[in-house]
Design a protein around this motif. Structure first.
Motif, PDB file in Angstrom:
ATOM      1  N   ALA A  17       0.916  -1.124   0.065  1.00  0.00           N
ATOM      2  CA  ALA A  17      -0.017  -0.155  -0.070  1.00  0.00           C
ATOM      3  C   ALA A  17       0.862   1.143   0.060  1.00  0.00           C
ATOM      4  O   ALA A  17       0.443   2.355  -0.715  1.00  0.00           O
ATOM      5  CB  ALA A  17      -0.990  -0.026   1.128  1.00  0.00           C
ATOM      6  N   LEU A  18       2.053   1.273   0.931  1.00  0.00           N
ATOM      7  CA  LEU A  18       2.780   2.396   0.588  1.00  0.00           C
ATOM      8  C   LEU A  18       3.625   2.391  -0.440  1.00  0.00           C
ATOM      9  O   LEU A  18       3.659   3.686  -0.829  1.00  0.00           O
ATOM     10  CB  LEU A  18       4.011   2.180   1.886  1.00  0.00           C
ATOM     11  N   LYS A  19       3.888   1.625  -1.050  1.00  0.00           N
ATOM     12  CA  LYS A  19       4.420   1.617  -2.512  1.00  0.00           C
ATOM     13  C   LYS A  19       3.460   2.202  -3.526  1.00  0.00           C
ATOM     14  O   LYS A  19       3.779   3.103  -4.359  1.00  0.00           O
ATOM     15  CB  LYS A  19       5.122   0.235  -2.876  1.00  0.00           C
ATOM     16  N   ASP A  20       2.379   1.775  -3.610  1.00  0.00           N
ATOM     17  CA  ASP A  20       1.352   2.442  -4.560  1.00  0.00           C
ATOM     18  C   ASP A  20       0.909   3.853  -4.155  1.00  0.00           C
ATOM     19  O   ASP A  20       0.801   4.611  -4.971  1.00  0.00           O
ATOM     20  CB  ASP A  20       0.055   1.448  -4.380  1.00  0.00           C
ATOM     21  N   TYR A  21       1.024   4.060  -2.778  1.00  0.00           N
ATOM     22  CA  TYR A  21       0.703   5.340  -2.353  1.00  0.00           C
ATOM     23  C   TYR A  21       1.697   6.427  -2.998  1.00  0.00           C
ATOM     24  O   TYR A  21       1.345   7.368  -3.280  1.00  0.00           O
ATOM     25  CB  TYR A  21       0.835   5.582  -0.876  1.00  0.00           C
ATOM     26  N   ILE A  22       2.859   6.097  -2.822  1.00  0.00           N
ATOM     27  CA  ILE A  22       4.209   6.904  -3.133  1.00  0.00           C
ATOM     28  C   ILE A  22       4.027   7.247  -4.918  1.00  0.00           C
ATOM     29  O   ILE A  22       4.090   8.277  -5.215  1.00  0.00           O
ATOM     30  CB  ILE A  22       5.228   6.085  -3.061  1.00  0.00           C
ATOM     31  N   GLU A  23       3.765   6.267  -5.535  1.00  0.00           N
ATOM     32  CA  GLU A  23       3.620   6.281  -7.016  1.00  0.00           C
ATOM     33  C   GLU A  23       2.367   7.146  -7.369  1.00  0.00           C
ATOM     34  O   GLU A  23       2.368   8.172  -8.109  1.00  0.00           O
ATOM     35  CB  GLU A  23       3.336   4.858  -7.386  1.00  0.00           C
ATOM     36  N   ASP A  24       1.156   7.184  -6.604  1.00  0.00           N
ATOM     37  CA  ASP A  24       0.034   7.852  -6.873  1.00  0.00           C
ATOM     38  C   ASP A  24       0.132   9.376  -6.435  1.00  0.00           C
ATOM     39  O   ASP A  24       0.079  10.354  -7.280  1.00  0.00           O
ATOM     40  CB  ASP A  24      -1.116   7.421  -6.038  1.00  0.00           C
ATOM     41  N   VAL A  25       1.021   9.639  -5.286  1.00  0.00           N
ATOM     42  CA  VAL A  25       1.357  10.969  -5.006  1.00  0.00           C
ATOM     43  C   VAL A  25       2.386  11.818  -6.102  1.00  0.00           C
ATOM     44  O   VAL A  25       1.979  12.810  -6.595  1.00  0.00           O
ATOM     45  CB  VAL A  25       2.190  10.973  -3.451  1.00  0.00           C
ATOM     46  N   GLU A  26       3.320  10.697  -6.618  1.00  0.00           N
ATOM     47  CA  GLU A  26       4.191  11.455  -7.568  1.00  0.00           C
ATOM     48  C   GLU A  26       3.287  11.673  -8.885  1.00  0.00           C
ATOM     49  O   GLU A  26       3.616  12.854  -9.402  1.00  0.00           O
ATOM     50  CB  GLU A  26       5.302  10.304  -7.818  1.00  0.00           C
ATOM     51  N   ALA A  27       2.281  10.774  -9.408  1.00  0.00           N
ATOM     52  CA  ALA A  27       1.588  11.347 -10.317  1.00  0.00           C
ATOM     53  C   ALA A  27       0.612  12.446 -10.280  1.00  0.00           C
ATOM     54  O   ALA A  27       0.646  13.419 -11.047  1.00  0.00           O
ATOM     55  CB  ALA A  27       0.893   9.770 -10.719  1.00  0.00           C
ATOM     56  N   GLU A  28      -0.008  12.520  -8.869  1.00  0.00           N
ATOM     57  CA  GLU A  28      -1.029  13.607  -8.771  1.00  0.00           C
ATOM     58  C   GLU A  28      -0.006  14.994  -8.551  1.00  0.00           C
ATOM     59  O   GLU A  28      -0.588  15.910  -9.230  1.00  0.00           O
ATOM     60  CB  GLU A  28      -1.463  13.274  -7.417  1.00  0.00           C
ATOM     61  N   ARG A  61       8.927   9.368 -16.248  1.00  0.00           N
ATOM     62  CA  ARG A  61      10.415   9.174 -16.993  1.00  0.00           C
ATOM     63  C   ARG A  61      11.003   8.008 -15.990  1.00  0.00           C
ATOM     64  O   ARG A  61      11.622   8.505 -14.957  1.00  0.00           O
ATOM     65  CB  ARG A  61      11.300  10.400 -16.668  1.00  0.00           C
ATOM     66  N   GLY A  62      11.009   7.004 -16.307  1.00  0.00           N
ATOM     67  CA  GLY A  62      11.226   5.804 -15.436  1.00  0.00           C
ATOM     68  C   GLY A  62      10.271   5.664 -14.257  1.00  0.00           C
ATOM     69  O   GLY A  62       9.099   5.543 -14.391  1.00  0.00           O
ATOM     70  N   SER A  63      11.014   5.883 -13.096  1.00  0.00           N
ATOM     71  CA  SER A  63      10.153   5.791 -11.794  1.00  0.00           C
ATOM     72  C   SER A  63       9.987   7.020 -11.310  1.00  0.00           C
ATOM     73  O   SER A  63       9.316   7.251 -10.230  1.00  0.00           O
ATOM     74  CB  SER A  63      10.936   4.987 -10.944  1.00  0.00           C
ATOM     75  N   LEU A  64      10.325   8.248 -12.142  1.00  0.00           N
ATOM     76  CA  LEU A  64       9.939   9.527 -11.727  1.00  0.00           C
ATOM     77  C   LEU A  64       8.996  10.105 -12.646  1.00  0.00           C
ATOM     78  O   LEU A  64       8.857   9.650 -13.531  1.00  0.00           O
ATOM     79  CB  LEU A  64      11.146  10.349 -11.528  1.00  0.00           C
ATOM     80  N   TYR A  65       8.586  11.159 -12.308  1.00  0.00           N
ATOM     81  CA  TYR A  65       7.785  12.080 -13.323  1.00  0.00           C
ATOM     82  C   TYR A  65       8.459  13.331 -13.288  1.00  0.00           C
ATOM     83  O   TYR A  65       8.989  13.975 -12.614  1.00  0.00           O
ATOM     84  CB  TYR A  65       6.271  12.432 -12.627  1.00  0.00           C
ATOM     85  N   GLU A  66       8.229  14.030 -14.654  1.00  0.00           N
ATOM     86  CA  GLU A  66       8.411  15.217 -14.941  1.00  0.00           C
ATOM     87  C   GLU A  66       7.676  16.076 -15.618  1.00  0.00           C
ATOM     88  O   GLU A  66       6.709  15.501 -16.293  1.00  0.00           O
ATOM     89  CB  GLU A  66       9.893  15.369 -15.653  1.00  0.00           C
ATOM     90  N   VAL A  67       7.464  17.316 -15.229  1.00  0.00           N
ATOM     91  CA  VAL A  67       6.597  18.322 -16.233  1.00  0.00           C
ATOM     92  C   VAL A  67       7.354  19.200 -17.105  1.00  0.00           C
ATOM     93  O   VAL A  67       8.461  19.769 -16.587  1.00  0.00           O
ATOM     94  CB  VAL A  67       5.741  19.298 -14.980  1.00  0.00           C
TER      95      VAL A  67
END
Length: 124
Positions: A17-28, A61-67
């Motif tokens: 759940a924590l892993k999914d949360y981190i991914e969702d926060v980064e996307a949001e 971009r891989g495991s990160l997001y960029e704008v």
């Protein structure tokens, strides 16, 4: 004495759940960043054609997001960081990236809290 451990913390559900949360926060946060850049562009651009704005997107971009603007050649000039900005010309740029970043820094904590609520139930 015998100790039995069970529940989300011990069976891996909390970590998932924590892993999914981190991914969702980064996307949001990335999506909010994209919206903020568009907001500032709408405030500054006097005769928008939509061309530049259509290139501003949040991307994974891989495991990160960029704008970014995807490397539009006149993007640095619009932002005021290009070699053809002041003092060469009077145009100092719109600072839309700087303003969006500053606002995103202030709001990212609230975004993280809002996204966390459903994940808390999975961790209990």
């Amino acid at each position: 004495m015998r100790i039995t451990q069970h529940g989300p913390l011990f069976d891996g559900r909390a970590q998932a759940a924590l892993k999914d949360y981190i991914e969702d926060v980064e996307a949001e946060v990335a999506q909010e960043g994209e919206q903020l850049v568009h907001k500032y562009l709408h405030e500054f651009l006097q005769h928008p054609t939509g061309r530049y704005e259509s290139h501003v997107r949040a991307r994974a971009r891989g495991s990160l997001y960029e704008v970014s603007d995807g490397g539009v050649v006149y993007g640095p000039w619009l932002a005021g960081t290009g070699s053809r900005n002041a003092p060469r010309t009077r145009f100092r740029g719109y600072r839309h990236w700087v303003l969006a970043f500053q606002e995103l820094e202030r709001s990212s904590g609230r975004i993280a809290e809002r996204v966390f609520r459903p994940y808390l139930r999975r961790m209990q």
